[in-house]
Design an enzyme around this catalytic site. Structure first.
Site: not given
Ligand SMILES: NC(=O)c1ccc[n+]([C@@H]2O[C@H](COP(=O)([O-])OP(=O)(O)OC[C@H]3O[C@@H](n4cnc5c(N)ncnc54)[C@H](OP(=O)(O)O)[C@@H]3O)[C@@H](O)[C@H]2O)c1
Length: 253
Positions: A151, A158
């Site tokens: 990570y 982050k």
């Molecule tokens: N999943 C976990 O376990 C976890 C844990 C802690 C924190 N987080 C944080 O929570 C947030 C959401 O995570 P997630 O797992 O739901 O989704 P994700 O896979 O991290 O993706 C988040 C979103 O980012 C968008 N994105 C990626 N590249 C982009 C770009 N160049 N321009 C505009 N948008 C862009 C994607 O759009 P598209 O829909 O079009 O692909 C997607 O909707 C993130 O910040 C992540 O780091 C996640």
């Protein structure tokens, strides 16, 4: 309680049509805000989201923008046709899951660009649309605070995101703009499902949490809602951890 009321507000949620962003968009829109939900390239998720929104009868508009480009940042700005933005939720992220010795500068550059650089560009771009009382909420993760397997690229981005938010919070408090961060624990999203060892990670997270389970997307979205409301006026430049207590506990019973 009017301090919690966000009806009539205008919010922009990046990455707002799937995963955590979807839950945040729906939470804010159900609370009466007009939500502009951005996405990058997942048309299928955006279409599903549009149908869901239409069925629910809430005000949630979708738009496509690549935040790695200046035209994408401009598109976000231009999406706010009303000229007034009350809440920016920066949820977009990308990642390269590798140990440090397998990472290159190119990997880091892409991850940092989406996770931090674009946030900076967007926040500065929409700042003139924000009046006193407006909010910025950025989504971080556990990797900002401690080392996590494979990570390094995301965690370091982050960490920078949180530092930038603290600085924005201090500099923009005088404008009446509140800036804070929400750092969720592991979440059941597409990103997690795509990892080869996702079930092992889920089991480990649940075992380390006093709740003995992962937090839900809606639990995180409700904290974002709170930070977008006047009820959170006194919280400035903080990171609110929503991980079911994992960070503060090492109990084994
Ligand atoms: N999943 C976990 O376990 C976890 C844990 C802690 C924190 N987080 C944080 O929570 C947030 C959401 O995570 P997630 O797992 O739901 O989704 P994700 O896979 O991290 O993706 C988040 C979103 O980012 C968008 N994105 C990626 N590249 C982009 C770009 N160049 N321009 C505009 N948008 C862009 C994607 O759009 P598209 O829909 O079009 O692909 C997607 O909707 C993130 O910040 C992540 O780091 C996640």
């Amino acid at each position: 309680m009017k301090e919690f009321d966000i009806s009539g507000k205008v919010a922009l949620v990046t990455g707002g049509t799937r995963g955590l962003g979807r839950s945040i968009s729906l939470q804010l829109a159900r609370a009466g805000a007009t939500v502009h939900a951005g996405y990058f390239n997942n048309e299928t998720a955006a279409e599903t989201f549009r149908k869901e929104v239409a069925e629910a009868g809430i005000r949630c508009l979708t738009f496509k923008a690549n935040l790695m480009t200046s035209s994408g940042i401009q598109a976000c700005h231009d999406q706010i046709a009303s000229g007034r933005l009350d809440a920016l939720v920066y949820n977009s992220a990308t990642g390269v899951h590798k140990p440090l010795h397998d990472l290159t500068q190119r990997h880091l550059a892409t991850v940092w660009q989406v996770n931090v650089g674009a946030f900076f560009d967007l926040a500065v771009k929409v700042l003139p649309l924000m009046q006193p009382g407006a909010r910025i909420v950025a989504i971080s993760s556990e990797g900002a605070h401690r080392a996590v397997d494979h990570y390094g690229a995301i965690g370091s981005s982050k960490g920078a995101l949180e530092a930038l938010c603290r600085q924005m919070a201090a500099e923009w408090a005088g404008r009446g703009i509140g800036v804070n961060v929400v750092a969720p624990g592991l979440l059941r999203t597409d990103t997690l499902a795509a990892l080869p060892d996702s079930e092992r990670r889920v089991q480990a997270e649940a075992a380390q949490s006093p709740l003995r389970r992962l937090v839900s997307l809606d639990e995180v979205a409700r904290v974002v809602h709170f930070l977008c409301s006047a009820a959170s006026d006194g919280i400035v430049g903080e990171t609110i951890v929503v991980d079911g207590g994992k960070r503060v506990s090492s109990l084994s019973v």
